[in-house]
Design a protein around this motif. Sequence first.
Motif, PDB file in Angstrom:
ATOM      1  N   VAL A 176       0.971  -1.297  -0.079  1.00 32.74           N
ATOM      2  CA  VAL A 176       0.109   0.356  -0.289  1.00 32.74           C
ATOM      3  C   VAL A 176       1.059   1.113   0.221  1.00 32.74           C
ATOM      4  O   VAL A 176       0.949   2.365  -0.541  1.00 32.74           O
ATOM      5  CB  VAL A 176      -0.587   0.291   1.295  1.00 32.74           C
ATOM      6  CG1 VAL A 176      -1.347   0.954   1.759  1.00 32.74           C
ATOM      7  CG2 VAL A 176      -1.528  -1.125   0.905  1.00 32.74           C
ATOM      8  N   ASN A 177       1.773   0.760   0.577  1.00 31.80           N
ATOM      9  CA  ASN A 177       2.947   2.491   0.732  1.00 31.80           C
ATOM     10  C   ASN A 177       3.854   2.576  -0.635  1.00 31.80           C
ATOM     11  O   ASN A 177       3.973   3.554  -0.752  1.00 31.80           O
ATOM     12  CB  ASN A 177       4.158   2.396   2.235  1.00 31.80           C
ATOM     13  CG  ASN A 177       3.549   2.372   3.435  1.00 31.80           C
ATOM     14  OD1 ASN A 177       2.301   3.208   3.832  1.00 31.80           O
ATOM     15  ND2 ASN A 177       4.011   1.932   4.602  1.00 31.80           N
ATOM     16  N   ILE A 178       4.169   1.551  -1.332  1.00 32.82           N
ATOM     17  CA  ILE A 178       4.626   1.394  -2.654  1.00 32.82           C
ATOM     18  C   ILE A 178       3.664   2.791  -3.319  1.00 32.82           C
ATOM     19  O   ILE A 178       4.275   2.822  -4.693  1.00 32.82           O
ATOM     20  CB  ILE A 178       5.605   0.416  -3.175  1.00 32.82           C
ATOM     21  CG1 ILE A 178       4.468  -0.373  -3.193  1.00 32.82           C
ATOM     22  CG2 ILE A 178       6.716   0.543  -2.023  1.00 32.82           C
ATOM     23  CD1 ILE A 178       4.888  -2.051  -4.178  1.00 32.82           C
ATOM     24  N   SER A 179       2.656   1.801  -3.405  1.00 34.29           N
ATOM     25  CA  SER A 179       1.484   2.798  -3.953  1.00 34.29           C
ATOM     26  C   SER A 179       0.916   3.843  -4.369  1.00 34.29           C
ATOM     27  O   SER A 179       0.749   4.569  -5.057  1.00 34.29           O
ATOM     28  CB  SER A 179       0.323   1.776  -4.435  1.00 34.29           C
ATOM     29  OG  SER A 179      -0.061   1.540  -3.343  1.00 34.29           O
ATOM     30  N   LYS A 180       1.630   4.162  -2.968  1.00 35.32           N
ATOM     31  CA  LYS A 180       0.940   6.179  -2.202  1.00 35.32           C
ATOM     32  C   LYS A 180       2.140   7.164  -2.990  1.00 35.32           C
ATOM     33  O   LYS A 180       2.431   7.347  -3.625  1.00 35.32           O
ATOM     34  CB  LYS A 180       0.924   5.348  -0.924  1.00 35.32           C
ATOM     35  CG  LYS A 180      -0.584   5.801  -0.255  1.00 35.32           C
ATOM     36  CD  LYS A 180      -0.193   5.669   1.309  1.00 35.32           C
ATOM     37  CE  LYS A 180      -1.473   5.025   1.987  1.00 35.32           C
ATOM     38  NZ  LYS A 180      -1.309   5.162   3.224  1.00 35.32           N
ATOM     39  N   ILE A 181       3.305   5.851  -2.645  1.00 36.76           N
ATOM     40  CA  ILE A 181       4.930   6.697  -3.627  1.00 36.76           C
ATOM     41  C   ILE A 181       4.494   6.732  -4.778  1.00 36.76           C
ATOM     42  O   ILE A 181       5.166   7.757  -5.397  1.00 36.76           O
ATOM     43  CB  ILE A 181       5.720   6.170  -3.137  1.00 36.76           C
ATOM     44  CG1 ILE A 181       6.798   6.048  -1.945  1.00 36.76           C
ATOM     45  CG2 ILE A 181       7.346   6.640  -3.544  1.00 36.76           C
ATOM     46  CD1 ILE A 181       7.606   4.744  -0.486  1.00 36.76           C
ATOM     47  N   GLN A 182       4.219   5.856  -5.307  1.00 34.91           N
ATOM     48  CA  GLN A 182       4.058   6.045  -6.819  1.00 34.91           C
ATOM     49  C   GLN A 182       3.027   7.217  -7.384  1.00 34.91           C
ATOM     50  O   GLN A 182       3.134   7.586  -8.681  1.00 34.91           O
ATOM     51  CB  GLN A 182       3.552   4.968  -7.464  1.00 34.91           C
ATOM     52  CG  GLN A 182       3.540   3.924  -8.834  1.00 34.91           C
ATOM     53  CD  GLN A 182       4.598   4.475  -9.731  1.00 34.91           C
ATOM     54  OE1 GLN A 182       5.151   3.484  -9.257  1.00 34.91           O
ATOM     55  NE2 GLN A 182       4.816   4.526 -10.875  1.00 34.91           N
ATOM     56  N   ASP A 183       2.201   6.944  -6.948  1.00 31.29           N
ATOM     57  CA  ASP A 183       0.860   8.194  -6.696  1.00 31.29           C
ATOM     58  C   ASP A 183       1.057   9.271  -6.533  1.00 31.29           C
ATOM     59  O   ASP A 183       1.626  10.416  -7.607  1.00 31.29           O
ATOM     60  CB  ASP A 183      -0.193   7.509  -6.174  1.00 31.29           C
ATOM     61  CG  ASP A 183      -1.591   8.364  -6.373  1.00 31.29           C
ATOM     62  OD1 ASP A 183      -1.731   8.207  -7.494  1.00 31.29           O
ATOM     63  OD2 ASP A 183      -2.460   8.796  -5.634  1.00 31.29           O
ATOM     64  N   ASP A 184       2.321   9.085  -5.556  1.00 29.63           N
ATOM     65  CA  ASP A 184       2.740  10.850  -4.647  1.00 29.63           C
ATOM     66  C   ASP A 184       3.759  11.076  -6.147  1.00 29.63           C
ATOM     67  O   ASP A 184       3.869  12.304  -6.474  1.00 29.63           O
ATOM     68  CB  ASP A 184       3.559  11.550  -4.020  1.00 29.63           C
ATOM     69  CG  ASP A 184       2.642  11.173  -3.123  1.00 29.63           C
ATOM     70  OD1 ASP A 184       1.350  10.397  -3.277  1.00 29.63           O
ATOM     71  OD2 ASP A 184       3.032  10.417  -1.350  1.00 29.63           O
ATOM     72  N   GLU A 185       4.739  10.517  -6.751  1.00 30.72           N
ATOM     73  CA  GLU A 185       5.739  10.510  -7.501  1.00 30.72           C
ATOM     74  C   GLU A 185       5.396  10.692  -9.140  1.00 30.72           C
ATOM     75  O   GLU A 185       5.983  11.558  -9.975  1.00 30.72           O
ATOM     76  CB  GLU A 185       6.712   9.471  -7.478  1.00 30.72           C
ATOM     77  CG  GLU A 185       7.916   9.195  -6.203  1.00 30.72           C
ATOM     78  CD  GLU A 185       8.505  10.315  -6.239  1.00 30.72           C
ATOM     79  OE1 GLU A 185       9.610  10.368  -6.977  1.00 30.72           O
ATOM     80  OE2 GLU A 185       9.160  10.905  -5.160  1.00 30.72           O
ATOM     81  N   VAL A 186       4.186   9.860  -9.972  1.00 32.84           N
ATOM     82  CA  VAL A 186       4.166   9.873 -10.996  1.00 32.84           C
ATOM     83  C   VAL A 186       2.689  10.511 -11.751  1.00 32.84           C
ATOM     84  O   VAL A 186       2.094  11.187 -12.565  1.00 32.84           O
ATOM     85  CB  VAL A 186       4.426   8.775 -11.268  1.00 32.84           C
ATOM     86  CG1 VAL A 186       4.262   8.748 -12.782  1.00 32.84           C
ATOM     87  CG2 VAL A 186       6.196   8.590 -11.558  1.00 32.84           C
ATOM     88  N   GLY A 187       1.452   9.463 -10.363  1.00 31.52           N
ATOM     89  CA  GLY A 187       0.089   9.945 -10.366  1.00 31.52           C
ATOM     90  C   GLY A 187      -0.523   9.069 -11.098  1.00 31.52           C
ATOM     91  O   GLY A 187      -1.781   9.092 -11.107  1.00 31.52           O
ATOM     92  N   ASP A 188       0.327   7.740 -11.647  1.00 29.65           N
ATOM     93  CA  ASP A 188      -0.388   6.494 -12.172  1.00 29.65           C
ATOM     94  C   ASP A 188       0.890   5.355 -12.268  1.00 29.65           C
ATOM     95  O   ASP A 188       1.399   5.425 -11.765  1.00 29.65           O
ATOM     96  CB  ASP A 188      -0.760   7.066 -13.327  1.00 29.65           C
ATOM     97  CG  ASP A 188      -1.727   5.765 -13.880  1.00 29.65           C
ATOM     98  OD1 ASP A 188      -2.572   5.679 -12.857  1.00 29.65           O
ATOM     99  OD2 ASP A 188      -2.296   5.893 -15.321  1.00 29.65           O
ATOM    100  N   GLY A 189       0.024   4.325 -12.133  1.00 37.69           N
ATOM    101  CA  GLY A 189       0.435   3.439 -12.497  1.00 37.69           C
ATOM    102  C   GLY A 189       0.349   2.264 -10.301  1.00 37.69           C
ATOM    103  O   GLY A 189       1.710   1.405 -10.860  1.00 37.69           O
ATOM    104  N   THR A 190      -0.487   2.725  -9.813  1.00 38.74           N
ATOM    105  CA  THR A 190      -0.299   2.326  -8.918  1.00 38.74           C
ATOM    106  C   THR A 190      -0.658   1.027  -9.143  1.00 38.74           C
ATOM    107  O   THR A 190      -0.127   0.202  -7.643  1.00 38.74           O
ATOM    108  CB  THR A 190      -1.524   2.828  -7.520  1.00 38.74           C
ATOM    109  OG1 THR A 190      -2.698   2.929  -8.327  1.00 38.74           O
ATOM    110  CG2 THR A 190      -1.472   4.756  -7.477  1.00 38.74           C
ATOM    111  N   THR A 191      -1.738   0.102 -10.059  1.00 37.33           N
ATOM    112  CA  THR A 191      -1.709  -1.061  -9.995  1.00 37.33           C
ATOM    113  C   THR A 191      -0.849  -1.748 -10.200  1.00 37.33           C
ATOM    114  O   THR A 191      -0.519  -2.988  -9.947  1.00 37.33           O
ATOM    115  CB  THR A 191      -3.178  -1.310 -10.671  1.00 37.33           C
ATOM    116  OG1 THR A 191      -4.274  -0.209 -10.327  1.00 37.33           O
ATOM    117  CG2 THR A 191      -4.031  -3.055 -10.970  1.00 37.33           C
ATOM    118  N   SER A 192      -0.108  -1.616 -12.063  1.00 31.27           N
ATOM    119  CA  SER A 192       0.960  -2.167 -12.367  1.00 31.27           C
ATOM    120  C   SER A 192       1.765  -2.300 -11.032  1.00 31.27           C
ATOM    121  O   SER A 192       2.924  -2.956 -11.219  1.00 31.27           O
ATOM    122  CB  SER A 192       1.759  -0.907 -12.827  1.00 31.27           C
ATOM    123  OG  SER A 192       0.845  -1.132 -14.217  1.00 31.27           O
ATOM    124  N   VAL A 193       2.371  -1.195 -10.586  1.00 34.82           N
ATOM    125  CA  VAL A 193       3.421  -1.859  -9.128  1.00 34.82           C
ATOM    126  C   VAL A 193       2.891  -2.977  -7.935  1.00 34.82           C
ATOM    127  O   VAL A 193       3.743  -3.394  -7.536  1.00 34.82           O
ATOM    128  CB  VAL A 193       3.307  -0.187  -8.586  1.00 34.82           C
ATOM    129  CG1 VAL A 193       2.467   0.056  -7.426  1.00 34.82           C
ATOM    130  CG2 VAL A 193       5.284  -0.359  -7.604  1.00 34.82           C
TER     131      VAL A 193
END
Length: 480
Positions: free
Chosen positions: A45-62
């Motif tokens: 969950v935390n890495i998907s939040k980081i993905q969202d903060d860094e890029v704004g998309d790709g949370t499912t992929s990660v």
Amino acid sequence: MSMHIFGYEATEEKAENARLSSFVGALALGDLSIQLDNAAAKILVNISKIQDDEVGDGTTSVCVLAAELLREAEKLIAMKIHPQTIVEGYRVASIAALAALEKAAVDHASDAAQFRQDLFNIARTTPSSKVLSQDKDYFANLAVDAVLRLKGSTDLEHIQIIKKVGGKLTDSYLDEGFILDKTNAVNSPKRIENAKILVANTSMDTDKIKVFGARVTVDSTGKLAELERAEREKMKAKVDAIAAHGINCFSLLAEKGIVVIEHADFEGVERLSLVTGGEIASTSDRPNLVKLGKCDFIEEIIIGEDNLIKFSGVAAGEACTVVLRGSTNQMVDEAERSLHDALSVLSQTVKETRIVLGGGCSEMFMSCAVEEAARKVKGKKAIAAEAFSRALRQIPTILADNAGYDSSDLVARLRAAHYEGQSDVGLDMNQGTIGSMRQLGVTESYKLKRQVVLSASEAAEMIIRVDDILRATPRKREAV
């Protein structure tokens, strides 16, 4: 196993059980059944939040890639391969994957027309919403125009989004400047030019007698009139103090020819301050110290059945407003979510201008590169590197599965094409076959793809290293 820590009962899971518990939680999240009392699931969950903060998309992929890496690791541990060996093999693999991704990336920043096309292609592939699928070209253009106005900035605060139910999705439009979802006060001028704006968070009714439970006793109506006159004089002095700023837009000052905007909510006030370059004033007593906002003109406009206020030619020249229309609240909300994702990725792409091909093409390209690298590695680390390669191949497999196609056939053909040197081949989801992603214009942000691989491999490594889990049990309530 049960134990006591600081007087509280706790449970401990060691080695194999701890690792298995981590994997189960992470894989459950990868399969989208969420169980958040699990430490590993929280990491995902935390890495998907980081993905969202860094890029704004790709949370499912990660999450999916991390879960696949753990699925592979679970099999390797069952083969008695040590977790440290798996981590070392994964590191070799991720370095090879990222090097291949960088090699495949192309940059069209110097060609404005081609770069705009790249951005448009990214915007078309970003909205996952079924609601927008019919109008994705329309919304892609809207998003690209808005982001290009930012002139390289990633500050999405300059792009205001206003939702107005009514009309259809394609009635949505982009307007330069800033639109405030408020109305001018009664008797205010409807339009002023060369506006000088005082943005204030001070209320105008503080001079009234407002003490809770206060009672004012007067012995004649004359005294009451005197009180009212004193209040009015105080208010007049405050109005004069505000007018002394030399402004022509505030609130409550219509009789002085000043446009009045009442009850602007705090977010509206903050954004107005940002785009007009005015500081938010909390007092009106020191006009020489207040920085006023500026814009070319302010006018009242109508969207649907509502009156709004439009600020044109604002100090932040890149500011703009997207007005979203749609037949229902749900439709407009969905359009906003999709547009926000597209704007986030596009603004990052304007900064890091390299792009890669989508449709599972980049993952297959990286997978093949990792397999090549694995051949040069000695010992069991090579087996772990090959497992990383298989995890990457799961992304196109899942893409095909989700589209209802025969994934094993498609992915086998895709892999064969890449081994034959056709490095731009990916999955054509419209036709249910493989095809050139470059010709189809299926483009993704290099930064997004890179972040997915980085974050997923970091998370997987963190979870694989787990060899001890301590869980404190909740404190028992003492009987009264």
